[in-house]
Design an enzyme around this catalytic site. Sequence first.
Site, PDB file in Angstrom:
ATOM      1  N   LYS A  48       0.830  -1.384  -0.027  1.00 35.20           N
ATOM      2  CA  LYS A  48       0.185   0.148   0.117  1.00 35.20           C
ATOM      3  C   LYS A  48       0.728   1.359   0.176  1.00 35.20           C
ATOM      4  O   LYS A  48       0.585   2.310  -0.617  1.00 35.20           O
ATOM      5  CB  LYS A  48      -0.880  -0.103   1.228  1.00 35.20           C
ATOM      6  CG  LYS A  48      -1.890  -1.130   1.465  1.00 35.20           C
ATOM      7  CD  LYS A  48      -2.750  -1.372  -0.037  1.00 35.20           C
ATOM      8  CE  LYS A  48      -3.211  -2.691   0.324  1.00 35.20           C
ATOM      9  NZ  LYS A  48      -3.970  -3.166  -1.430  1.00 35.20           N
ATOM     10  N   GLU A  83      -2.207   8.143   7.637  1.00 34.36           N
ATOM     11  CA  GLU A  83      -3.202   9.148   6.567  1.00 34.36           C
ATOM     12  C   GLU A  83      -4.087   9.914   7.267  1.00 34.36           C
ATOM     13  O   GLU A  83      -4.398   9.500   8.304  1.00 34.36           O
ATOM     14  CB  GLU A  83      -3.951   8.343   5.549  1.00 34.36           C
ATOM     15  CG  GLU A  83      -3.215   7.468   4.498  1.00 34.36           C
ATOM     16  CD  GLU A  83      -4.137   6.550   3.444  1.00 34.36           C
ATOM     17  OE1 GLU A  83      -5.075   6.311   4.213  1.00 34.36           O
ATOM     18  OE2 GLU A  83      -3.564   5.884   2.782  1.00 34.36           O
ATOM     19  N   HIS A  95     -15.602  -2.277   7.609  1.00 35.78           N
ATOM     20  CA  HIS A  95     -14.821  -1.930   6.286  1.00 35.78           C
ATOM     21  C   HIS A  95     -15.195  -2.950   5.347  1.00 35.78           C
ATOM     22  O   HIS A  95     -14.575  -3.236   4.101  1.00 35.78           O
ATOM     23  CB  HIS A  95     -13.291  -2.186   6.650  1.00 35.78           C
ATOM     24  CG  HIS A  95     -12.781  -1.186   7.658  1.00 35.78           C
ATOM     25  ND1 HIS A  95     -12.606   0.116   7.424  1.00 35.78           N
ATOM     26  CD2 HIS A  95     -12.463  -1.533   8.921  1.00 35.78           C
ATOM     27  CE1 HIS A  95     -12.301   0.816   8.346  1.00 35.78           C
ATOM     28  NE2 HIS A  95     -12.359   0.098   9.315  1.00 35.78           N
ATOM     29  N   ARG A 133      -7.757  -7.089  -8.934  1.00 39.72           N
ATOM     30  CA  ARG A 133      -8.663  -8.344  -9.193  1.00 39.72           C
ATOM     31  C   ARG A 133      -9.813  -7.838  -9.727  1.00 39.72           C
ATOM     32  O   ARG A 133     -10.216  -6.835  -9.825  1.00 39.72           O
ATOM     33  CB  ARG A 133      -8.880  -9.021  -7.774  1.00 39.72           C
ATOM     34  CG  ARG A 133      -9.676  -8.196  -6.851  1.00 39.72           C
ATOM     35  CD  ARG A 133      -9.900  -8.911  -5.494  1.00 39.72           C
ATOM     36  NE  ARG A 133     -10.926  -7.899  -4.637  1.00 39.72           N
ATOM     37  CZ  ARG A 133     -10.242  -6.962  -3.931  1.00 39.72           C
ATOM     38  NH1 ARG A 133      -9.049  -6.912  -3.790  1.00 39.72           N
ATOM     39  NH2 ARG A 133     -10.828  -6.238  -3.074  1.00 39.72           N
TER      40      ARG A 133
END
Lengths: 73, 454
Positions: free
Chosen positions: B117, B201, B236, B293
Site C-alpha cells: 500500500k 493518513e 470495512h 482483481r
Amino acid sequence: MSGIFYRKPAPDQEPFVEVGTEVKKGQPLCLLETMKVFTKVKSTAEGIVEEILLKDEETVAKGQVIMRLKPKG
Amino acid sequence: MGISKVLVVNRGEIAVRVIRSLQELGIGAVAVYSEADKDSRHVQLADESYLIGPSLATKSYLNAKKLVEVARKANVEAVHPGYGFLAENGTFAAMCEDAGLIFIGPTPENMKLAGDKLMARQTVGNANLPIIPGNIEGFLNLEEARKVCDRLGYPLMLKASAGGGGRGIRVLTDDACLCEEFGMAAAEARSAFGDPTLYVEKFIQRPRHIEVQILGDGKGGAVHLNERNCSVQRRHQKLIEEAPSPGLSNSVRRAIHETAVQIAKIFQYRNAGTIEFLLDGEDNFYFMELNARIQVEHPVTEMITGVDLIKAQLAIASSGEIGIEQDAIPVWGHAIECRINAEDPDFDFAPCPGKVEEYRSPGGFGVRFDTHLFQGYDIPVYYDSLLGKLITWGPTRKDALRTMERALKELTIEPVQTTAPFLGEVLREESFVSGGYRLDLVERMLASRENDDG
C-alpha cells in the site's frame, strides 16, 4: 453453532488448555470459526479439563460435546 | 492465442459467474471443489470438475501446487482466479505463468505493487496525482511515528503497508493514542500480513468511497468503465454498491475517471482492476488503493455499460489488447447491488450456517441475482458468508431502488437468517434515498438501534 474447532489462539501459539489444566468460569478453552468469524468458547464452570474430544481443525456440529471438565479436588 | 479451456480456481457465486461467461463463449469450463463443495452449484454447471482436497481452504482453494497440478491434468490453457483466495497472490500467478498457463488477471508485478500500500501511494504521489495526505515512508519505530504524526496533526488513520481490504486499520485521536496502539498494530501487521511496516493518513471526516473500474493492457494502455459508490459498509466490508454514484458533479466525476486511467497507465496495469478513492466533504478525492482483481461488485458496472467484465478479462488475456474503445463505452441507467450474507443482523451479524430448505429467486425487469444457492444447499462453515448478490437496474436511480425493494421482499431464503431485511432498512434511510450518504451510514444506523433498545 457449528464450525471449525481450534485448540490454539493462533497457529504459532500454545493451546488454550490441555488435559489436566485447571480452569475458572469464563476462561477461554478454544476457538470456533464459522464463515471467517472467530469466537472464543469460554468455560461455563470451574474445574479441571478431563477430556478434549476433538482434534485441532476438526469440524464441530451444532450441539456436539467439545470438552469434559471434572470438579476440582 | 486462443483460449479453449479455462480452470476456475474459486468457488461459490464467482465460480458460477465465470463459468457462465466461459460457456457463452464456447470455452471449456473446468471447476475445482473441496470436499465440502462436492454438491455445489459451480460443480454442477462446469463441463469438468476436480476434487482438490479437504474442506479447509488452506488445504484446497489455497493449495497453489495442487491447483497448478489440476490445471495441467485438465489440459487448460488459462486459469481464472475469481476474487479472494489466491486471486491477488503474486506467487501463484507466477507459478501459473511458469507452468505455461495464462493467468486471467493482472501481472505478478501489478499484484506486488498493489499489495504494498505504501509503495502504491508513493507511486501515485510521485506522479503528482492526489493521495490521502500522510507520510509516504513507512515507519518502524514509535519515536519516528510520533514525530511524523505530530507534524501531520491528528486525527489520523494508522494503516499496515501490507494490509488492505479494510484490514489492519486503526484510528488515532492523539499522541497518547498512538503510543498505546503502535506496538500492537505493528505486531498484528507482522502476524497477519508478514510485514510490520505502518504508515498514517489524515483521517477524512465522513468520507465517501468511490471507486473506478478499469481495464488495462499491461503495456500502459487503459480505459475506465465509470465509477461505483461503495460507501455502505460495516466494519470495512461493503454491503451495498451502486453505479453511477449519486451526488457527484460532472466535473468531479470526469476528473475521478481521468485520474483512475492515469493511475492504471502508470502501473502498467493488465486486465481488470479497480482504483479506490476517498472523497471528503468538499468533493476533493484522494487515491486510497488499487485492487488487483475482478471485484465482488463488478455487476453494477456491467448493468450500466452492457460490458460483460468476465468476457472482457478473457479477451485481454487471450489477445493482449483491451478490445474496447473508451468512447464506445455507454452509460445507461442506474444499478444497485445488495450483498446477501448468511448473517443475523439482530444478533450482531452472527454467521448462520445450515441448510437452505426453501429458496425462491426474485425476478422481473431489471433484476439479476448472482448466486450459487439452490434449494437444499447446505451452507458450509469453511468459507465466507456471502450467499449471493442481488442486483437491480433501472433507467433512473429511483427505478433501480424501487425494483430493489420489491426484489428483496420477493427473495426467499429459509430458514437461514440473512442480511436481506437489514439491507432493506438501509435502502429506506433518508440519506441513502437522497444519495448523500457517507461511509458512517451503517455505523450510525446500528448505534441508533442500540440506543433505542437501551
